[in-house]
Design a protein around this motif. Structure first.
Motif, PDB file in Angstrom:
ATOM      1  N   ASP A  36       2.215   4.475  -2.898  1.00 45.69           N
ATOM      2  CA  ASP A  36       1.265   5.223  -3.721  1.00 45.69           C
ATOM      3  C   ASP A  36       1.566   5.085  -5.210  1.00 45.69           C
ATOM      4  N   GLU A  37       2.624   4.366  -5.552  1.00 49.09           N
ATOM      5  CA  GLU A  37       3.043   4.105  -6.929  1.00 49.09           C
ATOM      6  C   GLU A  37       3.323   5.384  -7.705  1.00 49.09           C
ATOM      7  N   LEU A  38       4.378   6.060  -7.272  1.00 47.43           N
ATOM      8  CA  LEU A  38       4.844   7.282  -7.937  1.00 47.43           C
ATOM      9  C   LEU A  38       6.067   7.029  -8.811  1.00 47.43           C
ATOM     10  N   ALA A  39       6.357   5.763  -9.082  1.00 51.42           N
ATOM     11  CA  ALA A  39       7.554   5.413  -9.843  1.00 51.42           C
ATOM     12  C   ALA A  39       7.606   6.142 -11.176  1.00 51.42           C
ATOM     13  N   HIS A  40       8.780   6.685 -11.504  1.00 51.12           N
ATOM     14  CA  HIS A  40       9.095   7.324 -12.780  1.00 51.12           C
ATOM     15  C   HIS A  40       8.403   8.678 -12.957  1.00 51.12           C
ATOM     16  N   GLN A  41       7.716   9.154 -11.952  1.00 52.29           N
ATOM     17  CA  GLN A  41       7.003  10.423 -12.065  1.00 52.29           C
ATOM     18  C   GLN A  41       7.817  11.562 -11.451  1.00 52.29           C
ATOM     19  N   PRO A  42       7.557  12.819 -11.867  1.00 49.30           N
ATOM     20  CA  PRO A  42       8.171  13.945 -11.165  1.00 49.30           C
ATOM     21  C   PRO A  42       7.604  14.017  -9.756  1.00 49.30           C
ATOM     22  N   ASN A  43       8.405  14.537  -8.832  1.00 53.20           N
ATOM     23  CA  ASN A  43       8.014  14.647  -7.422  1.00 53.20           C
ATOM     24  C   ASN A  43       7.682  13.290  -6.809  1.00 53.20           C
ATOM     25  N   GLU A  44       8.409  12.289  -7.245  1.00 52.48           N
ATOM     26  CA  GLU A  44       8.295  10.942  -6.666  1.00 52.48           C
ATOM     27  C   GLU A  44       8.490  11.029  -5.154  1.00 52.48           C
ATOM     28  N   TYR A  45       7.669  10.289  -4.416  1.00 50.41           N
ATOM     29  CA  TYR A  45       7.829  10.291  -2.964  1.00 50.41           C
ATOM     30  C   TYR A  45       7.575   8.912  -2.383  1.00 50.41           C
ATOM     31  N   ALA A  46       8.071   8.726  -1.179  1.00 54.12           N
ATOM     32  CA  ALA A  46       7.791   7.537  -0.372  1.00 54.12           C
ATOM     33  C   ALA A  46       7.243   8.011   0.966  1.00 54.12           C
ATOM     34  N   ILE A  47       6.250   7.305   1.481  1.00 51.22           N
ATOM     35  CA  ILE A  47       5.687   7.627   2.793  1.00 51.22           C
ATOM     36  C   ILE A  47       6.526   6.929   3.861  1.00 51.22           C
ATOM     37  N   VAL A  48       7.032   7.704   4.797  1.00 48.85           N
ATOM     38  CA  VAL A  48       7.965   7.172   5.792  1.00 48.85           C
ATOM     39  C   VAL A  48       7.350   6.016   6.586  1.00 48.85           C
ATOM     40  N   LYS A  49       6.098   6.154   6.985  1.00 50.47           N
ATOM     41  CA  LYS A  49       5.455   5.105   7.776  1.00 50.47           C
ATOM     42  C   LYS A  49       5.373   3.783   7.022  1.00 50.47           C
ATOM     43  N   ASN A  50       5.296   3.864   5.705  1.00 54.31           N
ATOM     44  CA  ASN A  50       5.228   2.631   4.915  1.00 54.31           C
ATOM     45  C   ASN A  50       6.527   1.839   4.994  1.00 54.31           C
ATOM     46  N   ILE A  51       7.650   2.538   5.104  1.00 52.14           N
ATOM     47  CA  ILE A  51       8.930   1.844   5.258  1.00 52.14           C
ATOM     48  C   ILE A  51       8.905   0.982   6.503  1.00 52.14           C
ATOM     49  N   ALA A  52       8.410   1.563   7.596  1.00 49.56           N
ATOM     50  CA  ALA A  52       8.353   0.830   8.862  1.00 49.56           C
ATOM     51  C   ALA A  52       7.330  -0.296   8.815  1.00 49.56           C
ATOM     52  N   LYS A  53       6.170  -0.015   8.249  1.00 49.93           N
ATOM     53  CA  LYS A  53       5.102  -1.022   8.203  1.00 49.93           C
ATOM     54  C   LYS A  53       5.543  -2.248   7.406  1.00 49.93           C
ATOM     55  N   ASP A  54       6.197  -2.015   6.276  1.00 46.58           N
ATOM     56  CA  ASP A  54       6.640  -3.138   5.459  1.00 46.58           C
ATOM     57  C   ASP A  54       7.821  -3.861   6.095  1.00 46.58           C
ATOM     58  N   ALA A  55       8.673  -3.123   6.791  1.00 45.95           N
ATOM     59  CA  ALA A  55       9.770  -3.762   7.525  1.00 45.95           C
ATOM     60  C   ALA A  55       9.228  -4.719   8.575  1.00 45.95           C
ATOM     61  N   LEU A  56       8.185  -4.307   9.259  1.00 51.69           N
ATOM     62  CA  LEU A  56       7.580  -5.145  10.286  1.00 51.69           C
ATOM     63  C   LEU A  56       6.945  -6.391   9.655  1.00 51.69           C
ATOM     64  N   THR A  57       6.355  -6.242   8.479  1.00 44.49           N
ATOM     65  CA  THR A  57       5.765  -7.375   7.781  1.00 44.49           C
ATOM     66  C   THR A  57       6.841  -8.388   7.396  1.00 44.49           C
ATOM     67  N   ILE A  58       7.977  -7.885   6.906  1.00 45.69           N
ATOM     68  CA  ILE A  58       9.099  -8.760   6.564  1.00 45.69           C
ATOM     69  C   ILE A  58       9.614  -9.473   7.820  1.00 45.69           C
ATOM     70  N   ALA A  59       9.770  -8.720   8.901  1.00 42.17           N
ATOM     71  CA  ALA A  59      10.244  -9.314  10.163  1.00 42.17           C
ATOM     72  C   ALA A  59       9.292 -10.388  10.655  1.00 42.17           C
ATOM     73  N   TYR A  60       8.000 -10.181  10.470  1.00 43.26           N
ATOM     74  CA  TYR A  60       7.011 -11.169  10.876  1.00 43.26           C
ATOM     75  C   TYR A  60       7.233 -12.487  10.135  1.00 43.26           C
ATOM     76  N   MET A  61       7.492 -12.391   8.822  1.00 39.55           N
ATOM     77  CA  MET A  61       7.741 -13.603   8.040  1.00 39.55           C
ATOM     78  C   MET A  61       9.003 -14.316   8.492  1.00 39.55           C
ATOM     79  N   VAL A  62      10.016 -13.540   8.822  1.00 41.02           N
ATOM     80  CA  VAL A  62      11.294 -14.127   9.244  1.00 41.02           C
ATOM     81  C   VAL A  62      11.183 -14.810  10.594  1.00 41.02           C
ATOM     82  N   CYS A  63      10.285 -14.319  11.422  1.00 38.32           N
ATOM     83  CA  CYS A  63      10.134 -14.857  12.777  1.00 38.32           C
ATOM     84  C   CYS A  63       9.311 -16.139  12.833  1.00 38.32           C
ATOM     85  N   ARG A  64       8.518 -16.406  11.816  1.00 35.60           N
ATOM     86  CA  ARG A  64       7.598 -17.549  11.877  1.00 35.60           C
ATOM     87  C   ARG A  64       8.322 -18.877  11.790  1.00 35.60           C
TER      88      ARG A  64
END
Length: 409
Positions: free
Chosen positions: A381-409
């Motif tokens: 959501d691009e909260l960098a450098h802002q107060p109450n910065e957050y990360a969405i937990v599901k995004n960590i997993a989704k992007d991890a899977l995308t990285i794994a997909y590239m590594v597997c090809r």
């Protein structure tokens, strides 16, 4: 694919909770640069290294940059390697360890140094910038290591220092002193920018030129401007002329928002302490973001012209200092890393990716200028450098899977 991708997917989905715990650990250790009143990243890197070793990621190597300003005497750059079946190229996930200060503490709803999980989000300083991308890379690596699966290609995780204040002790140090760690055909992913859908792949950045202008006139009493030389008048004229360079460098590129080059007067230094004083000195700064098709030397030449014009018109002397200058090349949309990430996003995220440019600067710029293709991408959501910065937990997993997909090809 050479592995059962469903097995990889299941591991990532079932172990995302461990990344929440890693986020909490990393957030609890402020990693601020000396420029921001901190002691660097050594303690945070040491905690991460211990965590990686305890979780089976043991192939680690340091490329530390000396820095006498911090207690450790160095700024850490750590590489974790998960060997693959082939040696044709490596896939890199490059994340930075340092964070920015919290800013006004009263703007935070929670302690910024104690990550809090709530409603599928993690709140705290650094949880998105850049620990989310860091954790996605780690989770992708663990999906292979913990299941004794050898990926098709070697996966390398770079945990680097000093991104927030210039990368002198981080990526730029590696490029200047250890460039050979990156292979000519390596795919380099920097998960440090993106959008809520994970749709945009950043392949280009505007060049950056930060200028500091010191206008020198002659101080006088406010009632006798004839006895002085008003540096503020000259400064105001110069600021407008610098801004008007947008009319000269007037190309548009729809890949960027805004689509034009920008020349913005920004920080103003205090000159005099009284209303009735004609200032003999005035200092201001300008932030210039220039489309890649123009060189910084072209811009410098035009800036010098308006400086000379201002000096002649107002009888002042002007000194100019470059606070930052970064000429940025682009990564081709036909490069291997751009095309392979494009495919991975389509298959994992189920969205149609698009290539974009940005006005901000990332470590990709230094890599591109060194002839190394790199892309910036993440789902955030691009909260960098802002107060109450957050990360969405599901995004960590989704992007991890995308990285794994590239590594597997």
């Amino acid at each position: 694919m050479n592995v059962d991708f469903e097995k990889i997917k299941n591991y990532i989905e079932n172990n995302t909770c461990s990344m929440v715990e890693l986020e909490k650990l990393l957030t609890s250790i402020p990693a601020l640069a000396p420029e921001n009143g901190g002691e660097g990243e050594e303690k945070k890197c040491a905690a991460l290294e211990k965590w990686l070793l305890s979780n089976g990621i043991k192939n680690l190597k340091h490329y530390d940059a000396p820095d006498s300003r911090v207690p450790a005497g160095f700024r850490p750059n750590l590489v974790a390697e998960i060997p693959g079946e082939k040696n044709d190229f490596c896939i890199w996930v490059c994340a930075h360890l340092d964070v920015v200060p919290v800013g006004e503490l009263s703007m935070w709803n929670t302690n910024p140094w104690q990550a809090v999980e709530k409603d599928g989000k993690i709140f705290g300083r650094g949880v998105e910038d850049n620990q989310q991308g860091l954790c996605s890379g780690v989770l992708a690596a663990l999906s292979f290591v913990r299941q004794n699966i050898v990926p098709a290609h070697t996966l390398k995780l770079l945990f680097m220092a000093d991104e927030e204040v210039g990368s002198k002790y981080g990526m730029n140090f590696l490029i200047e002193n250890h460039k050979n760690i990156f292979g000519a055909d390596d795919r380099i992913l920097i998960p440090d920018g993106g959008d809520p859908l994970g749709q945009t792949i950043e392949v280009a950045e505007k060049s950056i030129l930060w200028l500091k202008f010191h206008i020198i006139g002659k101080q006088a009493h406010g009632s006798r401007p004839d006895q002085g030389c008003n540096a503020k008048l000259a400064s105001s004229y110069l600021a407008l002329k610098v801004h008007e360079l947008e009319k000269l460098f007037n190309a548009h590129d729809k890949m960027f928002e805004p689509s034009r080059s920008t020349f913005e007067p920004t920080m103003q230094y205090q000159n005099v302490s009284g209303v009735n004083i004609i200032p003999g000195d005035d200092v201001f700064c300008a932030d210039c973001r220039i489309l890649p098709q123009y060189s910084l030397d072209q811009v410098r030449a035009e800036v010098n012209k308006v400086i000379r014009e201002t000096e002649e018109s107002y009888g002042v002397k002007i000194q100019v200092e470059e606070l930052q200058a970064e000429q940025s090349k682009a990564t081709s949309v036909e490069s291997h890393v751009a095309k392979e990430l494009f495919e991975a996003i389509k298959n994992v995220h189920g969205v149609e990716p698009r290539f974009v440019g940005i006005g901000g600067g990332t470590v990709a710029s230094g890599l591109r200028n060194a002839g190394i293709d790199a892309v910036v991408w993440s789902t955030m959501d691009e909260l960098a450098h802002q107060p109450n910065e957050y990360a969405i937990v599901k995004n960590i997993a989704k992007d991890a899977l995308t990285i794994a997909y590239m590594v597997c090809r």
